[in-house]
Design an enzyme around this catalytic site. Structure first.
Site, PDB file in Angstrom:
ATOM      1  CG  ASP A  90      -2.031   0.909   1.286  1.00 22.32           C
ATOM      2  OD1 ASP A  90      -1.847   1.702   0.362  1.00 22.32           O
ATOM      3  OD2 ASP A  90      -2.795   0.812   2.214  1.00 22.32           O
ATOM      4  CG  ASP A 272      -6.697  -4.518   2.478  1.00 22.14           C
ATOM      5  OD1 ASP A 272      -7.318  -4.435   2.399  1.00 22.14           O
ATOM      6  OD2 ASP A 272      -6.106  -4.072   4.060  1.00 22.14           O
ATOM      7  CB  CYS A 322     -11.508 -25.152  11.978  1.00 19.67           C
ATOM      8  SG  CYS A 322     -10.783 -24.007  11.672  1.00 19.67           S
ATOM      9  CB  CYS A 324      -6.636 -24.102  12.244  1.00 16.80           C
ATOM     10  SG  CYS A 324      -6.922 -23.893  13.447  1.00 16.80           S
ATOM     11  CB  CYS A 327     -10.283 -26.063  15.590  1.00 16.84           C
ATOM     12  SG  CYS A 327     -10.553 -24.782  15.841  1.00 16.84           S
ATOM     13  CG  HIS A 353      -9.945 -20.689  14.832  1.00 16.57           C
ATOM     14  ND1 HIS A 353     -10.420 -21.644  13.934  1.00 16.57           N
ATOM     15  CD2 HIS A 353     -10.715 -19.392  14.491  1.00 16.57           C
ATOM     16  CE1 HIS A 353     -11.821 -21.367  14.298  1.00 16.57           C
ATOM     17  NE2 HIS A 353     -11.924 -19.760  13.929  1.00 16.57           N
TER      18      HIS A 353
HETATM   19 ZN   LIG Z   1      -9.297 -23.559  14.074  1.00 15.94          ZN
END
Ligand SMILES: [Zn+2]
Length: 374
Positions: A90, A272, A322, A324, A327, A353
């Site tokens: 930016d 973004d 999830c 990730c 999790c 997460h």
């Molecule tokens: Zn997660």
């Protein structure tokens, strides 16, 4: 450099492929924010694992610290921060103009202001901003713009739009000169910024002028900064009719998950926002509502306030669906404990997460477009 792979039959949403010197990006896409060259609390490897295709850094902040000399000697921003995928920088217009008390002079040549770090006098011109981004070896370069806060003062917005257009012209001239001998594949992309606040005639004038100058992509600035959300969508409806179809469109600084979906339906390709990372650090987490399949329904997700007492002994992960890292291994009770006792690990795990949620949201959006469901 931008190819539309699939145009939805249901809305203006489209899936595209954007080619940059450091690789391709599948759009619509969300850019995690690495203002000073790092996504807060994550390593580039962790970002990669989450599926980040591009990150966003800020020219203004990197100019103040560590300065271009150090980044140049490191071989550019990618080498300096150990990230080999695309980077959008930016220009810093938003940051400069959000600290108006530091601005000493602003005119057609550029802007003079005092550094918020050490009070040093800094002078930026549109061409200097392009030159700095060349030194950073950014993949997507943004022009300097005059970005006002949300105002109901048409005269001021009008003048800011005129100045932004003038600077865009100067930026394009500087860019053409700097990159004239660079092969197309190694050439960074230059994005203009559409301004004009909440005024449709000013927005239309802005687009029309920027199209005449000609850019690789078009960003929309000065939205989702406090105006009513219905107004945001109304402006996006108008812009989507006027922006060139075959160029990427980037809605700067947006937004909440349902706002991203609504903007995608209006033909926006890039996003973004600080929301997922900043909110993670405050224990505000995003989870999909697995009972709601359609992204058209604003209830497709919910927010969890981890600091809430009810999670004190909650053995469930943030989201049992999830995949990730957080999790897969940690309970809400443990994560809450880390956050309440100010353990740094909390910031890292919760950021993983929330970014995972946002990047999965973009994947779901692309799948929905592919099936004409969005
Ligand atoms: Zn997660």
């Amino acid at each position: 450099m931008f190819r539309i792979i699939k145009q939805s039959k249901k809305s203006l949403a489209r899936c595209g492929e954007l080619t940059t010197p450091h690789g391709k990006i599948n759009t619509p896409f969300f850019m995690p924010i690495a203002t000073r060259g790092a996504v807060k609390n994550l390593t580039p490897e962790e970002l990669n694992d989450l599926g980040a295709q591009i990150i966003l850094s800020n020219t203004y902040h990197l100019l103040l610290r560590p300065g271009t000399k150090i980044i140049k000697r490191a071989g550019g921003l990618h080498q300096f921060i150990h990230w080999d995928k695309p980077i959008l920088t930016d220009s810093g217009g938003y940051q400069i103009f959000s600290l108006r008390k530091n601005i000493l002079q602003i005119n057609q040549q550029g802007v003079k202001f005092r550094s918020e770090v050490d009070g040093q006098l800094i002078s930026l011109t549109p061409s200097k901003v392009i030159k700095i981004q060349q030194i950073l070896k950014s993949d997507i370069i943004m022009v300097l713009d005059d970005c006002l806060p949300h105002l109901n003062n048409k005269k001021k917005i009008d003048l800011a739009e005129q100045l932004t257009t003038h600077w865009a012209k100067k930026s394009k001239q500087a860019y053409t000169k700097l990159f004239k001998t660079v092969k197309n594949k190694q050439r960074p992309l230059l994005f203009a910024i559409v301004q004009g606040g909440i005024y449709t005639d000013l927005r239309q004038r802005s687009i029309s002028n920027l199209k005449k100058i000609g850019f690789d992509g078009y960003a929309i600035g000065g939205l989702t900064i406090g105006e009513p959300i219905a107004k945001t969508y109304q402006i996006l409806d108008i812009l989507s009719q006027q922006l060139p179809v075959n160029h990427p469109r980037y809605l700067m600084g947006a937004g909440q998950p349902e706002q991203i979906v609504q903007a995608v339906k209006r033909g926006i390709d890039l996003f973004d926002c600080v929301i997922p990372t900043r909110n993670a650090r405050h224990g505000l987490l995003y989870v999909f509502n697995h009972r709601v399949q359609s992204l058209q329904n604003d209830n497709f997700y919910q927010k969890i306030h981890l600091t809430n007492n009810k999670h004190k002994d909650d053995r469930r992960p943030i989201d049992s669906n999830c995949s990730c890292y957080t999790c897969q291994h940690y309970s809400r009770a443990y994560l809450r404990h880390l956050l309440m006792t100010k353990e740094n690990l909390a910031l890292r795990l919760l950021t993983i997460h929330n970014l995972s949620f946002y990047l999965n949201l973009m994947a779901k959006i692309r799948q929905s477009i592919a099936k004409d469901k969005l």
